[in-house]
Each structure stands twice: as C-alpha cells, then as structure tokens.
Design a protein around this motif. Sequence first.
Motif, PDB file in Angstrom:
ATOM      1  N   LYS A 193       0.814  -1.210   0.000  1.00  0.00           N
ATOM      2  CA  LYS A 193       0.000   0.000   0.000  1.00  0.00           C
ATOM      3  C   LYS A 193       0.852   1.267   0.000  1.00  0.00           C
ATOM      4  CE  LYS A 193      -3.977  -2.126   2.316  1.00  0.00           C
ATOM      5  NZ  LYS A 193      -4.833  -2.115   3.536  1.00  0.00           N
ATOM      6  N   VAL A 194       1.898   1.287   0.821  1.00  0.00           N
ATOM      7  CA  VAL A 194       2.761   2.472   0.886  1.00  0.00           C
ATOM      8  C   VAL A 194       3.610   2.578  -0.368  1.00  0.00           C
ATOM      9  CG1 VAL A 194       4.635   3.610   2.130  1.00  0.00           C
ATOM     10  CG2 VAL A 194       2.802   2.478   3.408  1.00  0.00           C
ATOM     11  N   GLY A 195       4.207   1.462  -0.771  1.00  0.00           N
ATOM     12  CA  GLY A 195       5.069   1.474  -1.944  1.00  0.00           C
ATOM     13  C   GLY A 195       4.358   1.946  -3.198  1.00  0.00           C
ATOM     14  N   GLN A 196       3.127   1.539  -3.384  1.00  0.00           N
ATOM     15  CA  GLN A 196       2.363   1.945  -4.560  1.00  0.00           C
ATOM     16  C   GLN A 196       2.084   3.447  -4.548  1.00  0.00           C
ATOM     17  OE1 GLN A 196      -1.135  -0.485  -5.135  1.00  0.00           O
ATOM     18  NE2 GLN A 196       0.001  -2.385  -4.856  1.00  0.00           N
ATOM     19  N   CYS A 197       1.738   3.981  -3.375  1.00  0.00           N
ATOM     20  CA  CYS A 197       1.508   5.429  -3.268  1.00  0.00           C
ATOM     21  C   CYS A 197       2.806   6.200  -3.495  1.00  0.00           C
ATOM     22  CB  CYS A 197       0.943   5.775  -1.891  1.00  0.00           C
ATOM     23  SG  CYS A 197      -0.717   5.130  -1.571  1.00  0.00           S
ATOM     24  N   LEU A 198       3.907   5.658  -3.012  1.00  0.00           N
ATOM     25  CA  LEU A 198       5.200   6.312  -3.177  1.00  0.00           C
ATOM     26  C   LEU A 198       5.597   6.372  -4.650  1.00  0.00           C
ATOM     27  CD1 LEU A 198       7.739   7.569  -1.941  1.00  0.00           C
ATOM     28  CD2 LEU A 198       8.640   5.233  -1.637  1.00  0.00           C
ATOM     29  N   VAL A 199       5.358   5.303  -5.377  1.00  0.00           N
ATOM     30  CA  VAL A 199       5.664   5.274  -6.811  1.00  0.00           C
ATOM     31  C   VAL A 199       4.991   6.443  -7.521  1.00  0.00           C
ATOM     32  CG1 VAL A 199       5.187   4.033  -8.969  1.00  0.00           C
ATOM     33  CG2 VAL A 199       6.167   2.811  -7.020  1.00  0.00           C
ATOM     34  N   LYS A 200       3.760   6.717  -7.169  1.00  0.00           N
ATOM     35  CA  LYS A 200       3.019   7.816  -7.800  1.00  0.00           C
ATOM     36  C   LYS A 200       3.732   9.152  -7.609  1.00  0.00           C
ATOM     37  CE  LYS A 200      -1.671   9.782  -8.068  1.00  0.00           C
ATOM     38  NZ  LYS A 200      -1.299  11.202  -7.878  1.00  0.00           N
ATOM     39  N   HIS A 201       4.152   9.439  -6.366  1.00  0.00           N
ATOM     40  CA  HIS A 201       4.863  10.688  -6.088  1.00  0.00           C
ATOM     41  C   HIS A 201       6.154  10.774  -6.900  1.00  0.00           C
ATOM     42  CE1 HIS A 201       2.401  12.324  -2.859  1.00  0.00           C
ATOM     43  NE2 HIS A 201       2.407  11.155  -2.232  1.00  0.00           N
ATOM     44  N   LEU A 202       6.930   9.694  -6.887  1.00  0.00           N
ATOM     45  CA  LEU A 202       8.234   9.707  -7.537  1.00  0.00           C
ATOM     46  C   LEU A 202       8.106   9.789  -9.052  1.00  0.00           C
ATOM     47  CD1 LEU A 202      10.034   6.987  -5.372  1.00  0.00           C
ATOM     48  CD2 LEU A 202      10.040   9.468  -5.063  1.00  0.00           C
ATOM     49  N   HIS A 203       7.118   9.067  -9.587  1.00  0.00           N
ATOM     50  CA  HIS A 203       6.901   9.080 -11.031  1.00  0.00           C
ATOM     51  C   HIS A 203       6.476  10.468 -11.501  1.00  0.00           C
ATOM     52  CE1 HIS A 203       4.770   8.263 -14.857  1.00  0.00           C
ATOM     53  NE2 HIS A 203       5.729   7.373 -15.023  1.00  0.00           N
ATOM     54  N   GLU A 204       5.590  11.094 -10.750  1.00  0.00           N
ATOM     55  CA  GLU A 204       5.110  12.424 -11.118  1.00  0.00           C
ATOM     56  C   GLU A 204       6.228  13.465 -11.094  1.00  0.00           C
ATOM     57  OE1 GLU A 204       1.879  13.220  -8.474  1.00  0.00           O
ATOM     58  OE2 GLU A 204       0.408  12.114  -9.699  1.00  0.00           O
ATOM     59  N   GLU A 205       7.251  13.221 -10.262  1.00  0.00           N
ATOM     60  CA  GLU A 205       8.367  14.168 -10.198  1.00  0.00           C
ATOM     61  C   GLU A 205       9.430  13.881 -11.260  1.00  0.00           C
ATOM     62  OE1 GLU A 205      11.263  16.294  -6.890  1.00  0.00           O
ATOM     63  OE2 GLU A 205       9.597  15.041  -6.239  1.00  0.00           O
ATOM     64  N   GLY A 206       9.268  12.796 -11.989  1.00  0.00           N
ATOM     65  CA  GLY A 206      10.198  12.522 -13.082  1.00  0.00           C
ATOM     66  C   GLY A 206      11.365  11.626 -12.740  1.00  0.00           C
ATOM     67  N   ALA A 207      11.267  10.892 -11.634  1.00  0.00           N
ATOM     68  CA  ALA A 207      12.331   9.954 -11.286  1.00  0.00           C
ATOM     69  C   ALA A 207      12.266   8.721 -12.189  1.00  0.00           C
ATOM     70  CB  ALA A 207      12.206   9.533  -9.821  1.00  0.00           C
ATOM     71  N   LYS A 208      13.414   8.108 -12.417  1.00  0.00           N
ATOM     72  CA  LYS A 208      13.485   6.850 -13.164  1.00  0.00           C
ATOM     73  C   LYS A 208      13.397   5.713 -12.150  1.00  0.00           C
ATOM     74  CE  LYS A 208      16.494   8.925 -16.665  1.00  0.00           C
ATOM     75  NZ  LYS A 208      17.850   8.887 -17.295  1.00  0.00           N
ATOM     76  N   LEU A 209      12.393   4.857 -12.272  1.00  0.00           N
ATOM     77  CA  LEU A 209      12.099   3.879 -11.223  1.00  0.00           C
ATOM     78  C   LEU A 209      12.400   2.449 -11.637  1.00  0.00           C
ATOM     79  CD1 LEU A 209       8.718   5.377  -9.958  1.00  0.00           C
ATOM     80  CD2 LEU A 209      11.040   5.858  -9.151  1.00  0.00           C
ATOM     81  N   ILE A 210      13.005   1.733 -10.687  1.00  0.00           N
ATOM     82  CA  ILE A 210      13.225   0.295 -10.800  1.00  0.00           C
ATOM     83  C   ILE A 210      12.532  -0.327  -9.597  1.00  0.00           C
ATOM     84  CG2 ILE A 210      14.926  -1.560 -10.929  1.00  0.00           C
ATOM     85  CD1 ILE A 210      16.957   0.606 -11.804  1.00  0.00           C
ATOM     86  N   VAL A 211      11.642  -1.296  -9.813  1.00  0.00           N
ATOM     87  CA  VAL A 211      10.813  -1.805  -8.722  1.00  0.00           C
ATOM     88  C   VAL A 211      10.905  -3.316  -8.583  1.00  0.00           C
ATOM     89  CG1 VAL A 211       9.185   0.096  -9.027  1.00  0.00           C
ATOM     90  CG2 VAL A 211       8.749  -2.090 -10.167  1.00  0.00           C
ATOM     91  N   THR A 212      10.530  -3.775  -7.395  1.00  0.00           N
ATOM     92  CA  THR A 212      10.412  -5.216  -7.168  1.00  0.00           C
ATOM     93  C   THR A 212       9.451  -5.459  -6.016  1.00  0.00           C
ATOM     94  OG1 THR A 212      11.693  -7.267  -7.009  1.00  0.00           O
ATOM     95  CG2 THR A 212      12.218  -5.562  -5.422  1.00  0.00           C
ATOM     96  N   ASP A 213       8.924  -6.680  -5.979  1.00  0.00           N
ATOM     97  CA  ASP A 213       8.037  -7.100  -4.895  1.00  0.00           C
ATOM     98  C   ASP A 213       7.955  -8.623  -4.950  1.00  0.00           C
ATOM     99  OD1 ASP A 213       5.740  -5.646  -3.033  1.00  0.00           O
ATOM    100  OD2 ASP A 213       5.205  -7.691  -3.586  1.00  0.00           O
ATOM    101  N   ILE A 214       7.714  -9.252  -3.808  1.00  0.00           N
ATOM    102  CA  ILE A 214       7.560 -10.702  -3.812  1.00  0.00           C
ATOM    103  C   ILE A 214       6.260 -11.115  -4.481  1.00  0.00           C
ATOM    104  CG2 ILE A 214       9.011 -11.073  -1.789  1.00  0.00           C
ATOM    105  CD1 ILE A 214       6.468 -11.296  -0.103  1.00  0.00           C
ATOM    106  N   SER A 215       5.324 -10.172  -4.592  1.00  0.00           N
ATOM    107  CA  SER A 215       4.058 -10.418  -5.294  1.00  0.00           C
ATOM    108  C   SER A 215       4.176  -9.961  -6.741  1.00  0.00           C
ATOM    109  CB  SER A 215       2.907  -9.674  -4.609  1.00  0.00           C
ATOM    110  OG  SER A 215       1.755  -9.676  -5.428  1.00  0.00           O
ATOM    111  N   GLN A 216       4.137 -10.895  -7.656  1.00  0.00           N
ATOM    112  CA  GLN A 216       4.208 -10.541  -9.076  1.00  0.00           C
ATOM    113  C   GLN A 216       2.958  -9.779  -9.520  1.00  0.00           C
ATOM    114  OE1 GLN A 216       6.882 -10.790 -11.206  1.00  0.00           O
ATOM    115  NE2 GLN A 216       7.787 -11.166  -9.189  1.00  0.00           N
ATOM    116  N   ASP A 217       1.852  -9.994  -8.829  1.00  0.00           N
ATOM    117  CA  ASP A 217       0.637  -9.242  -9.144  1.00  0.00           C
ATOM    118  C   ASP A 217       0.849  -7.752  -8.873  1.00  0.00           C
ATOM    119  OD1 ASP A 217      -0.686 -11.531  -9.899  1.00  0.00           O
ATOM    120  OD2 ASP A 217      -1.696 -11.812  -7.969  1.00  0.00           O
ATOM    121  N   ASN A 218       1.508  -7.437  -7.747  1.00  0.00           N
ATOM    122  CA  ASN A 218       1.790  -6.035  -7.438  1.00  0.00           C
ATOM    123  C   ASN A 218       2.708  -5.399  -8.480  1.00  0.00           C
ATOM    124  OD1 ASN A 218       0.247  -6.311  -5.142  1.00  0.00           O
ATOM    125  ND2 ASN A 218       1.954  -6.271  -3.710  1.00  0.00           N
TER     126      ASN A 218
END
Length: 367
Positions: A193-218
């Motif tokens: 829940k937190v990670g997904q909200c954080l991605v939104k902030h970072l993406h909107e600011e123009g950061a280049k994102l590399i992500v991972t999670d144990i849940s492939q659905d996420n």
Amino acid sequence: MVLTEKQQKVLDLFEEMEKNGHEQVIFNYDKATGLKSIIAIHDTTLGPALGGCRMWNYKTTEDAIKDVLRLSKGMTYKCGVAGVTHGGGKAVIIGDPKSEKSDELFQAFGSYVETLKGRFYTGTDVGTVGMDFVSAGKQTKYLVGLPEEYGGSGNSAVITAYGVWKAIKATAKEAFGKDSLAGLKIAIQGLGKVGQCLVKHLHEEGAKLIVTDISQDNVAEICQQYPNIEAVKPEEIFSVDCDIFSPNALGAVINDETISQFKCHAIAGAANNVLAEERHGDMLHDKGIVYAPDYVANAGGLIQVADELQTYNKDRAFKNAGLIYDILSDIYQISRVKNIPSYKAANILVETKIEKIGKIQGKFTGK
C-alpha cells in the motif's frame, strides 16, 4: 540461592527492561478466546504511549517478547522525532492472523487495553486491520486508526508515502545538493500500500524507477499503470546501480550480505527497522551512503493517528508530515558537524528533546 529456570527468565526480562528503559510489560491471557497478548510501554515522558498492535504467529513466547520490546522502544523515538505528545508503546497478539482472528478475540484484547485507562493507545499494525479494532472498540475507547466510517482517519498508507517522499527529497538534497528527483534513478523494494503510493509521487516528479516485490501481481499492476518502469527480481534489487535505494517492505534489509551489494548513494524508505544491527548504520556512514533513519522517514502514519486524538484534521496532519523534510535536514546537519552516522544523530535529537520536555513537565504549574 539457586534460581529456578522460571525465576531466571523473569530476571532476564527485567534486565532487558532496565537496559532499554522500558516502564511496563503486561501479559494478557483470556481463557474464553485463547487470547495471548503482550503490551509493552517503553517511555511516557512525552505523554501516553502510542503504538500499533501486531498479530503474528511467533514461534516462541520469547520471540514475541523481543519483538514487542524492540518495537515499543522504536515508537518512543518515532513519537519524539515526529513531535507528537505521546510516548512509545506496542502490543502483540500471538496467533495466526489468517486463521485465528475473531470478533471476540479482539474484544478480549480491547478489554485489557481498557484496564490501562489511557496509558496506552493502539491501532493497526502487521497482521491487523481497521475492522479488528472496531471489535476492540466495543470494550475500549483507547484506539486510533479506525476506518473512516467508524470515526477514524482511515488508511494511513497515503500519508506515510507522502512523508517518505519528503524524506527522499531531503536525502537527495544531502547526497546530491538539490532536492529535485527528476532524472534520479530510484530502486523501490516493496509495492504494498505504501510502496504503490510512493511510486506515484516519484513518477510524477520525473524519477526513473526500478521496482520489485515478492508479489508478481503487485509488480504487474504497477508496470501496467506506469509502462516506463523497470522491474527486477526481488533478490536483484540490492545490486541495482541507482542513486537512491528505497526499502518499503521487510526490516533488516541492510545487513552484512546486502551492504556489499549496494551501488547507491543514499537510502530512504518506509520499512521499519531496516538496519539489521546498529553497526550496519556505521558501515553505511563509512561507505559515504546517506541514510534516512527509518523511524523518521516513515513517521507519516504515526502523525495521522496521533492527530485523531485531537479531532482529525487532514490538512494539519499532512502539514506535519511534510515537516519530515526539515527534521531530516537537521539530522543530516548533526551528522555532518559531529561526523557521526545519521542514525546516531537522530537518536541524539530525540533523546535531547525527551530530556528537555521531561524537565519542562516536571515543573510545578500551580495545578
């Protein structure tokens, strides 16, 4: 006199309390529901203890004791650095949150919270959800973080992510001389829940994102929503060549094994207790990696639930969560001036504050 094994265990617990400064540890058992719970109150200098209730299938009672002691002490520091008028506490319920929950179990837990008459306020944590405390609320009023429809402030993931975003910006300013995240490569571990909200902030600011999670659905959900995001396997995230590593999942991810893999300049995220041991904070300092102490970076959720206790005001809570940027800036300055790791600088800031407020509250005010 030869102590029995049982007496020795009691002595060990008191030694742990003395070593870490705990005021009170309460063991609760309810025969009707099978509830086994421990409440630890660490320090109430700043006010009544505040901390979530974790439900976990601990292997041993000793594991549960260690966890509640560690977590409650961490809450004292988190409350202190966040500027809320509360001390640190925590509760754990021993049991499988997937199969052993019931309305009656949480009512029993609530009845024990009620016996403390306001020395301890609690709410959701790992393994518990808002509706569990709707049940507990049938027996006690000393609760925070209830669903909005039951008079609470609702999901705290949004404000937690907001605070972490501010923490990352402050950390970028310390590491790179500017707080803009545009163009920076940020590796995000954990897309809950937190990670997904954080991605939104970072993406909107123009950061280049590399992500991972144990849940492939996420992972799939995030990559579908933001097509230009790169995904890697969970075990690969530590060695990603990036500017900032952001841990937003489990604790103890900064350890002997991962430190040697890091190719980042800074670390800031929402996960709790990310240093496996304090010496790993020393190692980051020696390597020149700027580290945002976790209990500072992730204090947004605490700020939200603490605000409930004075009638929740969303704008005020977010304003206070935004101050995480300034708090971290102060911590980094202490770290630089004293040439000490940032986690030590944060502890100094909090301990000094608690000492000063303790003296202020110790004055006679005519009451």
